[in-house]
Design a protein around this motif. Sequence first.
Motif, short mmCIF file in Angstrom:
data_model
loop_
_atom_site.label_atom_id
_atom_site.label_comp_id
_atom_site.label_asym_id
_atom_site.label_seq_id
_atom_site.Cartn_x
_atom_site.Cartn_y
_atom_site.Cartn_z
N GLU A 580 36.84 47.16 35.18
CA GLU A 580 37.25 47.28 33.79
C GLU A 580 38.70 47.70 33.73
O GLU A 580 39.25 48.26 34.68
CB GLU A 580 36.36 48.28 33.03
N GLY A 581 39.33 47.43 32.59
CA GLY A 581 40.72 47.80 32.41
C GLY A 581 41.38 46.99 31.31
O GLY A 581 40.84 45.98 30.83
N PHE A 603 38.95 44.99 28.94
CA PHE A 603 38.00 44.06 29.55
C PHE A 603 37.01 44.83 30.41
O PHE A 603 37.37 45.80 31.08
CB PHE A 603 38.74 43.01 30.38
N ARG A 604 35.78 44.33 30.41
CA ARG A 604 34.71 44.99 31.15
C ARG A 604 33.82 43.92 31.79
O ARG A 604 33.34 43.01 31.11
CB ARG A 604 33.88 45.87 30.21
N LEU A 605 33.63 44.03 33.12
CA LEU A 605 32.83 43.06 33.85
C LEU A 605 31.64 43.74 34.51
O LEU A 605 31.80 44.73 35.22
CB LEU A 605 33.68 42.36 34.93
N THR A 606 30.45 43.23 34.23
CA THR A 606 29.25 43.63 34.95
C THR A 606 28.67 42.41 35.64
O THR A 606 29.21 41.30 35.52
CB THR A 606 28.20 44.24 34.00
N ASN A 607 27.56 42.60 36.35
CA ASN A 607 26.93 41.45 36.98
C ASN A 607 26.15 40.61 35.97
O ASN A 607 25.51 39.62 36.34
CB ASN A 607 26.01 41.90 38.11
N ASN A 660 48.40 42.97 34.60
CA ASN A 660 49.63 43.77 34.61
C ASN A 660 50.55 43.43 35.76
O ASN A 660 51.76 43.58 35.66
CB ASN A 660 49.27 45.27 34.66
N ASN A 661 49.98 43.00 36.90
CA ASN A 661 50.80 42.67 38.06
C ASN A 661 50.02 41.72 38.95
O ASN A 661 48.84 41.41 38.68
CB ASN A 661 51.22 43.92 38.84
N CYS A 662 50.66 41.24 40.01
CA CYS A 662 50.04 40.23 40.86
C CYS A 662 48.84 40.78 41.62
O CYS A 662 47.87 40.05 41.87
CB CYS A 662 51.07 39.66 41.83
N VAL A 663 48.87 42.06 42.00
CA VAL A 663 47.74 42.65 42.72
C VAL A 663 46.52 42.74 41.83
O VAL A 663 45.40 42.41 42.23
CB VAL A 663 48.13 44.03 43.26
N GLU A 664 46.73 43.17 40.58
CA GLU A 664 45.61 43.27 39.64
C GLU A 664 45.06 41.89 39.30
O GLU A 664 43.84 41.71 39.17
CB GLU A 664 46.05 44.00 38.37
N ALA A 665 45.94 40.91 39.14
CA ALA A 665 45.48 39.56 38.84
C ALA A 665 44.59 39.02 39.96
O ALA A 665 43.54 38.42 39.71
CB ALA A 665 46.67 38.63 38.62
N ALA A 667 42.82 40.79 42.06
CA ALA A 667 41.56 41.54 42.08
C ALA A 667 40.58 41.01 41.03
O ALA A 667 39.39 40.84 41.30
CB ALA A 667 41.84 43.02 41.86
N TRP A 668 41.08 40.73 39.83
CA TRP A 668 40.20 40.19 38.79
C TRP A 668 39.71 38.79 39.15
O TRP A 668 38.53 38.47 38.95
CB TRP A 668 40.95 40.15 37.46
N ILE A 669 40.58 37.95 39.67
CA ILE A 669 40.16 36.59 40.05
C ILE A 669 39.09 36.65 41.13
O ILE A 669 38.08 35.94 41.08
CB ILE A 669 41.38 35.77 40.52
N ASP A 670 39.28 37.53 42.11
CA ASP A 670 38.31 37.63 43.21
C ASP A 670 36.94 38.09 42.72
O ASP A 670 35.92 37.50 43.05
CB ASP A 670 38.84 38.60 44.27
N VAL A 671 36.91 39.16 41.92
CA VAL A 671 35.61 39.70 41.52
C VAL A 671 34.92 38.77 40.53
O VAL A 671 33.69 38.61 40.56
CB VAL A 671 35.78 41.13 40.94
#
Length: 929
Positions: A580-581, A603-607, A660-665, A667-671
């Motif tokens: 989430e974030g 944004f909030r992601l669950t299974n 917000n940045n490339c690392v966060e992007a 992480a969201w794409i992966d999960v």
Amino acid sequence: MAVEEEGLRVFQSVKIKIGEAKNLPSYPGPNKMRDCYCTVNLDQEEVFRTKIVEKSLCPFYGEDFYCEIPRRFRQLAFYIFDRDVFRRASIIGKVAIQKEDLPKYHNRDTWFQLQHVDADSEVQGKVHLELRLNEVITDTGIVCHKLATRILECQGLPIVNGQCDPYATVTLAGPYRSEAKKTKVKKKTNNPQFDEVFYFEVTRPSSYSRKSHFDFEEEDVDKLEIRVDLWNASNLKFGDEFLGELRVPLQVLRQSSSHKAWYFLQPRDNGSKNLKPGDLGSLRLNVVYTEDHVFSSDSYSPLRDLLLKSADVEPVSASAAHVLGEVCREKQEAAIPLVRLFLHYGRVVPFISAIASAEVQRTQDPNTIFRGNSLTSKCIDETMKLAGMQYLHVTLKPTIEEICQSHKPCEIDPVKLKDGESLESNMETLRQYVDRVFNVITKSGVSCPTVMCDIFFSLREAAAKRFQDDLDVRYTAVSSFIFLRFFAPAILSPNLFQLTPHHTDPQTSRTLTLISKTIQTLGSLSKSKSASFKESYMATFYEFFNEQKYADAVKNFLDLISSSGRRDPKSVEQPLLLKEGFMIKRAQGRKRFGMKNFKKRWFRLTNHEFTYQRNKGDPPLCSIPIENILAVEPLEEESFKMKNMFQVIQPERALYIQANNCVEAKAWIDVLTKVSQCNQKRLTVYHPSAYLNGHWLCCRASSDTATGCSPCTSGLPANIQLDIDGDRETERIYSLFNSYMSKLEKMQGVPESHVLLLRPEGVSRMEKDATAAHRRHRPGPGAPPSGAKASEAAELQRSRSVGGLLQKGDPPSCIKKLYRESESEDQGKDLKCDPEEVTSHADLKEHKWEESQHILGKADRESGTAEPEEQDPESPQLEDLLEEEVATCATREEKRSQMDVGDLSEDETRTSWVCCIPYSTRKKVKQSV
């Protein structure tokens, strides 16, 4: 996400421990104290921010940060900011470490002097420049020379104040002249395509009159230079922002009339270096930068197959995986890649069961079972960390957050009581907290991951069979892991397990320490621990829990999580919060465009679903069921002139989101990709750009339902808790074998011709080909030698990471060469390489896990339980370490070869930083030394 380099995948990762700052300049006011925080930046892009430490000139952060770096970068920068009373942030100073210098500080606590931050020095990006010197014949037949300067494009320019409207100025400068020209402004892009040509006269015809045409002396062309300055066009009254410059002397045209290359932008020297470097204080950092160079999966087949058969080898001590654990200096070094590899291929339970059974058979006293730092213990720790992190969050995070927010005093040591506090009240509050944590743990058995349950079952059975007269050993064998090495460390230091975003305050930290000590004592199942406590106040407090109901609850919990074949559907059906974030989304269904359509949402992601709302805790504005996610892919920057955007593709439309940045992007794409991996209607092709103005920007198709024009990225594992690259872990294991070659040979103690332990079938032919290939020298990665086949080129690119330095070793297909080396044609060269200097591939939170387990590693001293001889003699006492929130890991200085990297041309950089040393040569030189 790896950086591709011609058949080679390069994985970059960085692990940073931000320690503390000292001697910061005082605030120019009566208070003089500052409220400071630290940021971590890849070039100019912020990827992490610490908490704010208030009212201090020597702030202690003690925060750890790890990330996979998804792009190329030039430097790692750390900025110290001060937040004033108006909540405005101003920069105090910075520490910048160039990428090529990272090996100098590898895994060492280092104090860095803070440097002054000047806008003219904050540069990033590169420029594609072409120079051409032309002869021009005038109408009178006289020859003169003109310089054609072509600015093709720029890449990776920084975004200033949320926007980047760049333009370039091109100047021909010399001792007696300066002539400048300017490109057009490119709006809303940090990768502008200029493609503009400017002409300069560099020599004059002899018939020209100096006074009528030139007011400078005749000068040599070699004394001239082209300077390109990049600027960000700003509407502010302060003028345009400087983005960087480059200077190219015209001497580059001496050998050829044309020159074309990429150049990194450089800072501008404005004379601000007269300030003393020690004026701003210093910052303590520990940085571990790692590069993994991974080839195609076929290259690793022999070694991978050999490792996966380890569980079936009799005895297991003769298996390749167990041998690796024996030769490594630290068991954790081998356990990390082994467990990840076995988890990826579903073989972790048989392997751990085999090595655990062997360890149990060697154990003489049931009280010391699994108490040492053995390969078994480290492998189980790593498995719990990977497979059980989500389980840990679901179980403990709500209660830990409540304890941190309530901020109630729980001190029960009469000596440490503050004025106005009641010992009885504090003890009652602490008892309630312990009861709450104990209940959520003992009632969480149905949520325990299946792989952990299967491992606990094998431990229980092995212990019960070995010590049939001890009825409690079947419980203590499991509790020594689940309580001592899993729950208790997480309660003690929740920030190390992402249960809290930052370190807790001293009062809350003390409360969690007392809770952790009590929980681990309850989990040890001793009938009475009161008399065994070192502190009398702990013995008094533990009297509250000397009831049979607590022991029964622990046994029921251990029985449940160590049951064979347990499959509880509730553990899968209940919603699990994955991520989430805040991010920025583009409004869906709008026909007009503009920044007003991009809004910040939580944004909030669950299974189960992917939702967003205005703020955390508000009702969802939109909910996307996981089964409706057809693909999750990056979005090209040109779509909206915005960086770090990705798209969540649904049957009706795509949701465009900016991180917000490339690392966060990443992480969201992966999960999101992992959680939707098993959807039956997943797409195989997609549109990498947006649908705007009636057509797709990528393929120009007019229909919004047109089939995608680019293939979707490869799938990720369906298990939402794990993200493991099997080839990457096999590469790490190969590096470890290569690093400890001398120890392997000593351990064998047999003639070279008899060494067959790690020789898979069919390796002779591969060894012959690889040996010949390794006698060739490669100038750099991605540049195969002339005449080399594609397969040989791939084999020759085998590299190891020593910080950022690449070293050429044996190809992965040649496993037998780990033990037997052919004669090399290079043995006369004076090359040195110590195999102990090869960088250990650090895992995501290796040192975090180790710190907490060192803190709790000797908990059974309080119960009078004996410890094994192999226990680390330097491990500190539990009572002492539990008072400290952060344990500092021992570090050692690594020697590194310094790389000579040019600071201008990227082409030069690519060919100058690679050290190509065949393994056979390194071996012979090492033996001679």
